[in-house]
Design a protein around this motif. Structure first.
Motif, PDB file in Angstrom:
ATOM      1  N   THR A  90       0.854  -1.259  -0.072  1.00  0.00           N
ATOM      2  CA  THR A  90       0.106  -0.068  -0.060  1.00  0.00           C
ATOM      3  C   THR A  90       0.862   1.341  -0.066  1.00  0.00           C
ATOM      4  O   THR A  90       1.959   1.088   0.346  1.00  0.00           O
ATOM      5  CB  THR A  90      -0.961   0.124   1.082  1.00  0.00           C
ATOM      6  N   GLU A  91       0.307   2.448  -0.490  1.00  0.00           N
ATOM      7  CA  GLU A  91       0.829   3.604  -0.172  1.00  0.00           C
ATOM      8  C   GLU A  91       1.402   3.976   1.274  1.00  0.00           C
ATOM      9  O   GLU A  91       2.549   4.638   1.304  1.00  0.00           O
ATOM     10  CB  GLU A  91       0.203   4.895  -1.094  1.00  0.00           C
ATOM     11  N   LEU A  92       0.378   3.502   2.193  1.00  0.00           N
ATOM     12  CA  LEU A  92       0.560   3.939   3.403  1.00  0.00           C
ATOM     13  C   LEU A  92       2.013   3.099   4.141  1.00  0.00           C
ATOM     14  O   LEU A  92       2.863   3.830   4.492  1.00  0.00           O
ATOM     15  CB  LEU A  92      -0.433   3.548   4.286  1.00  0.00           C
ATOM     16  N   GLU A  93       2.180   2.050   3.453  1.00  0.00           N
ATOM     17  CA  GLU A  93       3.322   1.074   3.930  1.00  0.00           C
ATOM     18  C   GLU A  93       4.496   1.680   3.340  1.00  0.00           C
ATOM     19  O   GLU A  93       5.492   1.809   4.102  1.00  0.00           O
ATOM     20  CB  GLU A  93       3.158  -0.320   3.284  1.00  0.00           C
ATOM     21  N   LEU A  94       4.487   2.201   1.972  1.00  0.00           N
ATOM     22  CA  LEU A  94       5.826   2.974   1.528  1.00  0.00           C
ATOM     23  C   LEU A  94       6.115   4.123   2.305  1.00  0.00           C
ATOM     24  O   LEU A  94       7.252   4.317   2.475  1.00  0.00           O
ATOM     25  CB  LEU A  94       5.428   3.135  -0.222  1.00  0.00           C
ATOM     26  N   ALA A  95       4.957   4.962   2.456  1.00  0.00           N
ATOM     27  CA  ALA A  95       5.285   6.338   3.349  1.00  0.00           C
ATOM     28  C   ALA A  95       5.763   6.035   4.675  1.00  0.00           C
ATOM     29  O   ALA A  95       6.935   6.481   5.046  1.00  0.00           O
ATOM     30  CB  ALA A  95       3.878   7.273   3.463  1.00  0.00           C
ATOM     31  N   ASP A  96       5.496   4.807   5.133  1.00  0.00           N
ATOM     32  CA  ASP A  96       5.892   4.645   6.639  1.00  0.00           C
ATOM     33  C   ASP A  96       7.508   4.149   6.439  1.00  0.00           C
ATOM     34  O   ASP A  96       8.144   4.671   7.219  1.00  0.00           O
ATOM     35  CB  ASP A  96       4.973   3.458   7.166  1.00  0.00           C
ATOM     36  N   PHE A  97       7.684   3.368   5.522  1.00  0.00           N
ATOM     37  CA  PHE A  97       8.979   2.801   5.312  1.00  0.00           C
ATOM     38  C   PHE A  97       9.915   4.104   5.086  1.00  0.00           C
ATOM     39  O   PHE A  97      10.989   4.277   5.604  1.00  0.00           O
ATOM     40  CB  PHE A  97       9.101   1.948   3.979  1.00  0.00           C
ATOM     41  N   LEU A  98       9.397   4.799   4.212  1.00  0.00           N
ATOM     42  CA  LEU A  98      10.570   6.230   3.985  1.00  0.00           C
ATOM     43  C   LEU A  98      10.654   6.998   4.873  1.00  0.00           C
ATOM     44  O   LEU A  98      11.809   7.508   5.308  1.00  0.00           O
ATOM     45  CB  LEU A  98       9.953   6.988   2.759  1.00  0.00           C
ATOM     46  N   ALA A  99       9.686   7.107   5.891  1.00  0.00           N
ATOM     47  CA  ALA A  99       9.629   8.003   7.045  1.00  0.00           C
ATOM     48  C   ALA A  99      10.440   7.413   8.154  1.00  0.00           C
ATOM     49  O   ALA A  99      10.959   8.146   8.892  1.00  0.00           O
ATOM     50  CB  ALA A  99       8.256   8.484   7.707  1.00  0.00           C
ATOM     51  N   THR A 100      10.460   6.007   8.216  1.00  0.00           N
ATOM     52  CA  THR A 100      11.072   5.524   9.416  1.00  0.00           C
ATOM     53  C   THR A 100      12.571   4.855   9.190  1.00  0.00           C
ATOM     54  O   THR A 100      12.998   4.448  10.124  1.00  0.00           O
ATOM     55  CB  THR A 100      10.139   4.500  10.084  1.00  0.00           C
TER      56      THR A 100
END
Ligand SMILES: Cc1cc2nc3c(=O)[nH]c(=O)nc-3n(C[C@H](O)[C@H](O)[C@H](O)COP(=O)(O)OP(=O)(O)OC[C@H]3O[C@@H](n4cnc5c(N)ncnc54)[C@H](O)[C@@H]3O)c2cc1C
Length: 456
Positions: A54-64
């Motif tokens: 999901t896009e959320l998973e990707l955003a979380d990966f990049l942010a963390t």
């Protein structure tokens, strides 16, 4: 050397046989498995691969997370845009038709969708893309990131048809990008070489579905070149593949048609016969090839096929190769091509692979090879994978420079920030946006550092 039957086979499938049909090598998933591009010339050993669902998973990966990131499509670029010892971000799972607007003829796809997986769902909703490149194995995000294009003076590169996209920046922030809401980011992000973040979805302006008839024949290169502008204006798509050490070119003219489907698959027999001709020709010294190639090409027969647009516009390429392509202002196309063909003969370059010559309409993205006020002629040279392409490409590249050429971002070239800044009026503006979205340089590998002149 070659029988008439073989020559006839060649006539009906010369171009298809040259580029033929196998599945591309895709980035393997998981662990520290090596990654290779389609031609096999580039290898990388990424620390890991991240394939968000999901896009959320990707955003979380990049942010963390920290460390280098390179988004990868289907690995069909010849330049080292993708290799990293950090993480590859693979968006294969962000694929498929998301939504569409039947009135505006627009459709939104996951950016990891292969171009070849878009034709059928678009047809089901009565839409079709205006144009496509030679093959359809690229992802939507990967193809647009390098301003991938087809042929046709009325058609811009694929990025020119993007109306909206979603970009997840290296810090995990999500941007919905459009001409109306974010004009500068829109012009930068439609051709980004994956330097601004990860694109997760894209909306394309399409048209109603249509069918095409494609006619293929062989003709003297000089004759085709002399009337190329008229032919390009007369046909929806027009291009040629000039043969090296020959006066001839394979010519393709493609137009809309309501004729019934007639699109037989390429014959394996023709492929084998053509491969044999190539093998035989390679035994002949380059300086002795011209009369032989002319005699084969002079006897070839025309062919035609009719089908849905997306089945005609793309092909299957069987033979793996490396490629250099530059786009020169349209008026420089013919002299540039002539000089390249003459140089190949004069310098007795041992190459059989044909060139490719096509027109692309101007556009207003910042980093497309056709950006600005002029339409462009895209000229490609190829060398079979496994052969050392450097001496040939090094010989020809300065000719492209002489005619003001801009290199295709996904195809072999040797330019860096100093030259690119001169070739692209908005290069510095792109750099500013890149630095603001990626101040840490997470998206940079060695190749991108060279492109953007980053030394630290
Ligand atoms: C056989 C063959 C035929 C070709 N024919 C043509 C042609 O007719 N016309 C033409 O113009 N080009 C052509 N190309 C070149 C090809 O279209 C481009 O190199 C294209 O970029 C490859 O797409 P890809 O999906 O394989 O992306 P990759 O090669 O994997 O990546 C290309 C770029 O896209 C970036 N990227 C990938 N996914 C994302 C994402 N989600 N977000 C942000 N950036 C991303 C990558 O970081 C990289 O910078 C051809 C190449 C081959 C091998």
């Amino acid at each position: 050397m070659t029988g008439i039957t073989r020559r006839r086979l060649l006539a009906s499938s010369a171009l298809a046989a040259f580029f033929g049909g196998v599945r591309p090598v895709l980035a393997e998933s998981g662990g520290s498995l090596p990654w290779r591009n389609w031609s096999g010339g580039l290898v990388a050993h990424p620390r890991g691969r991240f394939a968000p669902a999901t896009e959320l998973e990707l955003a979380d990966f990049l942010a963390t997370t920290t460390g280098s990131i390179r988004p990868v499509g289907s690995g069909h670029s010849f330049t080292p845009l993708v290799p990293t010892d950090g993480h590859l971000v693979v968006i294969d799972r962000l694929a498929g038709l998301i939504e569409h607007d039947a009135g505006a003829l627009q459709a939104t796809f996951g950016a990891g969708t292969r171009l070849g997986d878009m034709g059928a769902p678009l047809e089901a909703i009565g839409q079709a893309m205006f144009n496509l490149p030679d093959i359809d194995r690229q992802t939507l995000a990967g193809a647009t990131a390098t301003a991938t294009h087809g042929t046709g003076i009325e058609f811009g590169c694929l990025s020119d048809y993007v109306t909206n996209l979603r970009l997840i920046a290296p810090n995990g922030e999500s941007f919905d990008v459009s001409r109306e809401a974010t004009p500068e980011l829109f012009d930068a992000a439609r051709v980004s070489v994956g330097a601004l973040g990860v694109v997760t979805r894209m909306t394309l302006q399409n048209r109603g579905s249509y069918r095409l008839i494609q006619k293929t024949w062989t003709q003297k290169t000089e004759e085709v070149l002399e009337s190329f502008d008229e032919s390009a204006a007369q046909h929806r798509h027009f291009e040629m593949f000039p043969y090296t050490h020959s006066d001839y070119a394979g010519v393709l003219a493609t137009d809309e048609s309501d004729a019934p489907t007639n699109n037989p698959p390429p014959s394996p027999e023709a492929d084998a016969a053509f491969a044999q001709i190539i093998k035989d020709l390679s035994q002949v010294p380059p300086r002795e090839r011209l009369p032989i190639v002319n005699s084969i090409m002079g006897q070839s027969e025309p062919s035609e096929r009719v089908d849905d647009s997306y089945k005609i516009l793309t092909n299957v390429r069987n033979t793996r190769f490396n490629e250099m392509e530059y786009s020169v202002p349209i008026d420089a196309g013919a002299p540039c091509l002539r000089e390249i063909l003459k140089t190949i003969i004069d310098k007795e370059v041992d190459v059989i692979f044909p060139l490719e010559y096509r027109y692309v309409r101007r556009d207003d993205t910042w980093l497309s090879m056709s950006t600005g006020d002029e339409d462009h002629a895209a000229i490609s040279i190829h060398r079979t994978a496994g052969e050392d392409y450097r001496p040939y490409f090094d010989l020809i590249e300065p000719i492209f420079w002489k005619y003001g050429g801009r290199p295709h971002w996904g195809k072999v070239h040797s330019l860096g920030a100093a030259e690119l800044t001169k070739l692209y009026p908005r290069f510095r503006d792109f750099q500013e946006i890149r630095q603001s979205l990626d101040p840490q340089g997470r998206m940079l590998n060695d190749h991108l550092k060279k492109l953007f002149g980053v030394t630290a």
